[in-house]
Design a protein around this motif. Structure first.
Motif, PDB file in Angstrom:
ATOM      1  N   HIS A 173      10.349  -4.672  -1.288  1.00 36.30           N
ATOM      2  CA  HIS A 173      10.459  -3.528  -2.191  1.00 36.30           C
ATOM      3  C   HIS A 173      11.758  -3.585  -2.991  1.00 36.30           C
ATOM      4  O   HIS A 173      11.797  -3.157  -4.156  1.00 36.30           O
ATOM      5  CB  HIS A 173      10.364  -2.223  -1.398  1.00 36.30           C
ATOM      6  CG  HIS A 173       9.034  -2.042  -0.739  1.00 36.30           C
ATOM      7  ND1 HIS A 173       8.784  -1.076   0.225  1.00 36.30           N
ATOM      8  CD2 HIS A 173       7.854  -2.723  -0.886  1.00 36.30           C
ATOM      9  CE1 HIS A 173       7.526  -1.172   0.631  1.00 36.30           C
ATOM     10  NE2 HIS A 173       6.956  -2.166  -0.029  1.00 36.30           N
ATOM     11  N   SER A 232       5.765   5.584   2.541  1.00 33.63           N
ATOM     12  CA  SER A 232       6.017   7.007   2.290  1.00 33.63           C
ATOM     13  C   SER A 232       5.196   7.882   3.225  1.00 33.63           C
ATOM     14  O   SER A 232       5.682   8.885   3.750  1.00 33.63           O
ATOM     15  CB  SER A 232       5.690   7.350   0.830  1.00 33.63           C
ATOM     16  OG  SER A 232       6.555   6.674  -0.050  1.00 33.63           O
ATOM     17  N   GLN A 256       2.656  -1.357   1.701  1.00 36.90           N
ATOM     18  CA  GLN A 256       2.741  -0.820   0.351  1.00 36.90           C
ATOM     19  C   GLN A 256       3.723   0.355   0.367  1.00 36.90           C
ATOM     20  O   GLN A 256       3.927   1.006   1.393  1.00 36.90           O
ATOM     21  CB  GLN A 256       1.364  -0.341  -0.114  1.00 36.90           C
ATOM     22  CG  GLN A 256       0.285  -1.408  -0.126  1.00 36.90           C
ATOM     23  CD  GLN A 256       0.512  -2.434  -1.219  1.00 36.90           C
ATOM     24  OE1 GLN A 256       1.147  -2.157  -2.238  1.00 36.90           O
ATOM     25  NE2 GLN A 256      -0.011  -3.642  -1.006  1.00 36.90           N
ATOM     26  N   GLN A 257       4.331   0.639  -0.773  1.00 38.45           N
ATOM     27  CA  GLN A 257       5.309   1.729  -0.816  1.00 38.45           C
ATOM     28  C   GLN A 257       4.673   3.065  -0.441  1.00 38.45           C
ATOM     29  O   GLN A 257       5.308   3.898   0.220  1.00 38.45           O
ATOM     30  CB  GLN A 257       5.954   1.797  -2.201  1.00 38.45           C
ATOM     31  CG  GLN A 257       6.835   0.598  -2.502  1.00 38.45           C
ATOM     32  CD  GLN A 257       7.608   0.725  -3.799  1.00 38.45           C
ATOM     33  OE1 GLN A 257       7.976   1.835  -4.202  1.00 38.45           O
ATOM     34  NE2 GLN A 257       7.849  -0.389  -4.467  1.00 38.45           N
ATOM     35  N   SER A 264       9.231  -5.312   4.494  1.00 39.46           N
ATOM     36  CA  SER A 264       8.913  -4.350   3.442  1.00 39.46           C
ATOM     37  C   SER A 264      10.161  -3.968   2.662  1.00 39.46           C
ATOM     38  O   SER A 264      10.135  -3.867   1.425  1.00 39.46           O
ATOM     39  CB  SER A 264       8.270  -3.100   4.047  1.00 39.46           C
ATOM     40  OG  SER A 264       7.069  -3.432   4.725  1.00 39.46           O
TER      41      SER A 264
END
Length: 295
Positions: A250, A113, A108-109, A246
Motif C-alpha cells: 500500500h 479498513s 485490499q485497502q 500489505s
C-alpha cells in the motif's frame, strides 16, 4: 566450528537459532564429503559441493532449503578463506536452485479498513483486550513490523508526539519507524485505558500485555491477527505477515520511494523489498484487465 560459530553470532549478529542451523547444514556437508573421501577441509572441492547439493535434491528437499544450505556453505568457506584454513574458496562458483518466490498475499485497502473498523467497534466497549487488539493491529499495519519486533516493544519505544516507534530488528539492528494518526490514537487509548487494567508486577516495561499481565508473546499476537483475518472471509491471507506485506504494498501503491520502504521494513537488501513492486504491478494488471474494455 567453534570459531565459525563465534563469527556468525558475534561478527554477523546472527541468532543462536541461526547458528545451530548453520552447524546442522555443515555437518551434513562434512558427512557427505567424508563418504566421498574428502576428509580434510582443503579436500572439499566444487565437485564435492555440487555432489552434496545434488544428493540433497534427490532426497526431495525443497528449493528454498537447498538455497539456504548453499548460502551456509558460501558463508563458511568465505570465513575459512579469511582465517587461512583453505587457500581457495570452492564455493565461489557454487549455484543452487533458485527459490520459488510466490507473491505474498496482500489485503485490499478496503479489507484492511473493514478489519480495523471491526477492531475499533470492539474496543469502544472498553474491554482491555479489545483495546489492545485494536492497537497492535493498527501498529502492525501502520509500520510493517514483524510479530517478534512488536512483541518486543517497550512503552518507551513509542513516541506519540512524533508518531514514531523505535524497533530492534533482525541482527539487533535498531531503526525508527513512523506511524500515522489512527495508530497513535489506538496506542494512546491502550496506554490510558487498556494497559493499566492488565498491568501487574510481572508487566515490566512491555508495551503490549497478555491477559495475565505479562509481555505478550508472538503466539498470542498471531492468534489475534489470524482470528480477524479469518473473520474477513474473502482473503487468502492467513498470517500476521500479511499485514507487513500489505503495509509495504500500500505504501508503494501510494507512491512511496522503494528505499524508504526498505528502511521502514528493516530489509538489509533492496532486492528483498523489490518483491513488493511485483505485487503492485500485478494488482495494477488485474485492475486493468477488469476495467479496460480492450484488456
Amino acid at each position: 566450528m567453534a570459531g565459525f560459530n563465534r563469527y556468525v553470532t558475534a561478527e554477523r549478529g546472527r541468532s543462536k537459532h541461526t547458528a545451530r542451523a548453520y552447524a546442522a547444514d555443515l555437518n551434513s556437508l562434512f558427512g557427505y564429503a567424508a563418504a566421498e573421501g574428502a576428509v580434510e577441509l582443503s579436500d572439499i572441492t566444487l565437485s564435492v559441493l555440487r555432489g552434496w547439493l545434488g544428493d540433497l535434491s534427490s532426497s526431495g528437499l525443497a528449493r528454498s532449503t537447498l538455497a539456504r544450505r548453499a548460502a551456509t556453505v558460501r558463508t563458511f568457506m568465505g570465513w575459512a578463506l579469511r582465517e587461512e584454513l583453505i587457500e581457495i574458496d570452492p564455493s565461489v562458483r557454487l549455484k543452487a536452485p533458485k527459490k520459488n518466490s510466490p507473491l505474498p498475499h496482500v489485503l485490499q485497502q478496503q479489507q484492511m479498513s473493514k478489519m480495523l473498523e471491526t477492531l475499533a467497534d470492539a474496543a469502544a466497549a472498553g474491554d482491555p483486550l479489545a483495546v489492545r487488539n485494536r492497537a497492535l493491529v493498527e501498529l502492525l499495519y501502520a509500520t510493517g513490523l514483524r510479530v517478534g519486533e512488536l512483541s518486543g516493544l517497550d512503552v518507551d519505544d513509542a513516541d506519540l508526539d512524533r508518531r514514531t516507534v523505535r524497533v530492534l530488528g533482525k541482527g539487533d539492528k535498531e531503526r525508527t519507524v513512523p506511524f500515522g494518526i489512527p495508530a497513535a490514537v489506538a496506542i494512546d487509548d491502550w496506554l490510558r485505558r487498556g494497559r493499566p487494567a492488565l498491568s501487574n508486577g510481572n508487566s515490566g516495561p512491555a508495551m503490549f500485555l497478555g491477559k495475565r499481565g505479562r509481555r505478550i508473546d508472538q503466539r498470542q499476537v498471531r492468534s489475534v491477527v489470524e482470528r480477524h483475518l479469518s473473520a474477513l472471509g474473502d482473503t487468502a491471507a492467513t498470517s500476521p505477515h500479511a499485514l507487513r506485506h500489505s503495509a509495504a504494498t500500500h505504501l508503494l501503491d501510494g507512491g512511496a520511494d522503494l528505499r524508504a520502504v526498505q528502511e521502514i521494513l528493516g530489509h538489509n537488501s533492496l532486492a528483498t523489498t523489490q518483491i513488493y513492486t511485483h505485487v503492485s504491478v500485478e494488482r495494477l494488471r488485474q485492475s486493468y484487465q477488469q476495467a479496460h474494455p480492450r484488456a
